[in-house]
Design an enzyme around this catalytic site. Structure first.
Site, PDB file in Angstrom:
ATOM      1  N   HIS A   1      -3.231  -5.109   1.629  1.00  0.00           N
ATOM      2  CA  HIS A   1      -2.515  -5.374   2.884  1.00  0.00           C
ATOM      3  C   HIS A   1      -2.440  -6.876   3.162  1.00  0.00           C
ATOM      4  O   HIS A   1      -3.314  -7.414   3.862  1.00  0.00           O
ATOM      5  CB  HIS A   1      -3.243  -4.695   4.051  1.00  0.00           C
ATOM      6  CG  HIS A   1      -3.064  -3.219   4.110  1.00  0.00           C
ATOM      7  ND1 HIS A   1      -2.129  -2.617   4.917  1.00  0.00           N
ATOM      8  CD2 HIS A   1      -3.683  -2.223   3.438  1.00  0.00           C
ATOM      9  CE1 HIS A   1      -2.191  -1.302   4.764  1.00  0.00           C
ATOM     10  NE2 HIS A   1      -3.128  -1.034   3.864  1.00  0.00           N
TER      11      HIS A   1
ATOM     12  N   CYS B   1       0.826  -1.206   0.000  1.00  0.00           N
ATOM     13  CA  CYS B   1       0.000   0.000   0.000  1.00  0.00           C
ATOM     14  C   CYS B   1       0.869   1.268   0.000  1.00  0.00           C
ATOM     15  O   CYS B   1       1.500   1.561  -1.006  1.00  0.00           O
ATOM     16  CB  CYS B   1      -0.987  -0.054   1.148  1.00  0.00           C
ATOM     17  SG  CYS B   1      -2.418   0.983   0.835  1.00  0.00           S
TER      18      CYS B   1
ATOM     19  N   GLU C   1      -0.711  -8.413   5.187  1.00  0.00           N
ATOM     20  CA  GLU C   1      -0.446  -8.696   6.616  1.00  0.00           C
ATOM     21  C   GLU C   1      -1.735  -8.728   7.438  1.00  0.00           C
ATOM     22  O   GLU C   1      -1.704  -9.114   8.604  1.00  0.00           O
ATOM     23  CB  GLU C   1       0.533  -7.651   7.175  1.00  0.00           C
ATOM     24  CG  GLU C   1      -0.061  -6.291   7.510  1.00  0.00           C
ATOM     25  CD  GLU C   1      -0.346  -5.410   6.289  1.00  0.00           C
ATOM     26  OE1 GLU C   1      -0.197  -5.880   5.147  1.00  0.00           O
ATOM     27  OE2 GLU C   1      -0.736  -4.242   6.498  1.00  0.00           O
TER      28      GLU C   1
HETATM   29  N1  GLN Z   1      -3.730   6.305   0.992  1.00  0.00           N
HETATM   30  C1  GLN Z   1      -2.457   6.108   1.597  1.00  0.00           C
HETATM   31  C2  GLN Z   1      -1.396   6.954   0.917  1.00  0.00           C
HETATM   32  O1  GLN Z   1      -1.657   7.561  -0.062  1.00  0.00           O
HETATM   33  C3  GLN Z   1      -2.047   4.654   1.573  1.00  0.00           C
HETATM   34  C4  GLN Z   1      -3.010   3.855   2.398  1.00  0.00           C
HETATM   35  C5  GLN Z   1      -2.442   2.605   2.997  1.00  0.00           C
HETATM   36  O2  GLN Z   1      -1.233   2.401   3.064  1.00  0.00           O
HETATM   37  N2  GLN Z   1      -3.315   1.787   3.512  1.00  0.00           N
HETATM   38  O3  GLN Z   1      -0.296   7.020   1.390  1.00  0.00           O
END
Ligand code: GLN
Length: 214
Positions: free
Chosen positions: A195, A102, A197
């Site tokens: 994610h 992410c 994890e």
């Molecule tokens: N929206 C977040 C960002 O732009 C990332 C979200 C996440 O890591 N769950 O950094």
């Protein structure tokens, strides 16, 4: 004669054997902000040792590194404040596998649709942040990822990015319903928009461990 009370049971025997050199893999988790503990649990569940990384010295001797989810804008600031940019890039250049999830994926992108400067430009991709919009702040989906087996993986997406473009050396491991890349590998760098994890499915962490020393 009964056995002495101290007779080693099979379980104890191994613990009482002469100490073997610790060959456990040491996997760093960037611990500036974000979903750190769940990654540490996943690493431990696979028999490796999680190491929380806050300073450049913490990177020494690691076999692999995880860049967790969180808020990429905050992480980018902290990476520079703690002087982690160059040592992480050196670690990647030295062939240590990395997994970005992410926000971690956002940090590893060479380009971003919002024009943000790259931080750790390890992936030849263009990332689009918060790609699922406000209605879908968070959602789950069963993902087909042939690289880790037939069984679908439950992907947990939280304000997730997608990849708007991937370069020729980037292998797309999974796509979303609209065909947009959400898991990729380039050399020893793995990244997911979701994610891994946050479920008990450890196959992506296992893939990271398998890439060590390859
Ligand atoms: N929206 C977040 C960002 O732009 C990332 C979200 C996440 O890591 N769950 O950094």
């Amino acid at each position: 004669m009964t056995q002495p009370a101290t007779a080693p049971t099979p379980g104890r025997a191994s613990r009482e054997a002469p100490a073997a050199p610790d060959t456990r893999r040491r996997v760093g988790i960037l611990a500036l902000q974000g979903a750190v503990r769940e990654h540490a649990d996943a690493v431990r569940a696979l028999g490796a040792e999680p190491v929380l990384v806050r300073l450049p010295a913490d990177l020494e001797g690691l076999d692999a590194l995880i860049l967790p989810g969180g808020e990429s804008t905050t992480m980018r600031r902290l990476i520079d404040r703690y002087g982690l940019r160059e040592p992480i890039l050196a670690m990647a250049a030295g062939g240590r596998p990395m997994l970005g999830t992410c926000a971690g994926m956002i940090l590893m992108a060479r380009r971003a649709t919002d024009g943000e400067e790259p931080v750790l430009p390890l992936l030849d991709v263009t990332v689009q942040r918060n790609a699922y919009g406000r209605q879908l702040d968070s959602h789950e989906a069963d993902l087909r990822i042939p690289a880790i087996g037939e069984e679908p993986l439950r992907g947990v997406f939280i304000r997730a990015p997608v990849l708007a473009q991937t370069g020729p050396e980037v292998e797309v491991l999974a796509r979303d319903d609209e065909g947009r890349p959400i898991a990729v590998r380039q050399g020893r760098v793995l990244a997911t928009a979701f994610h891994p994890e946050l479920t008990d499915d450890r196959r992506l962490h296992r893939l990271l461990l398998e890439m060590i020393g390859t």
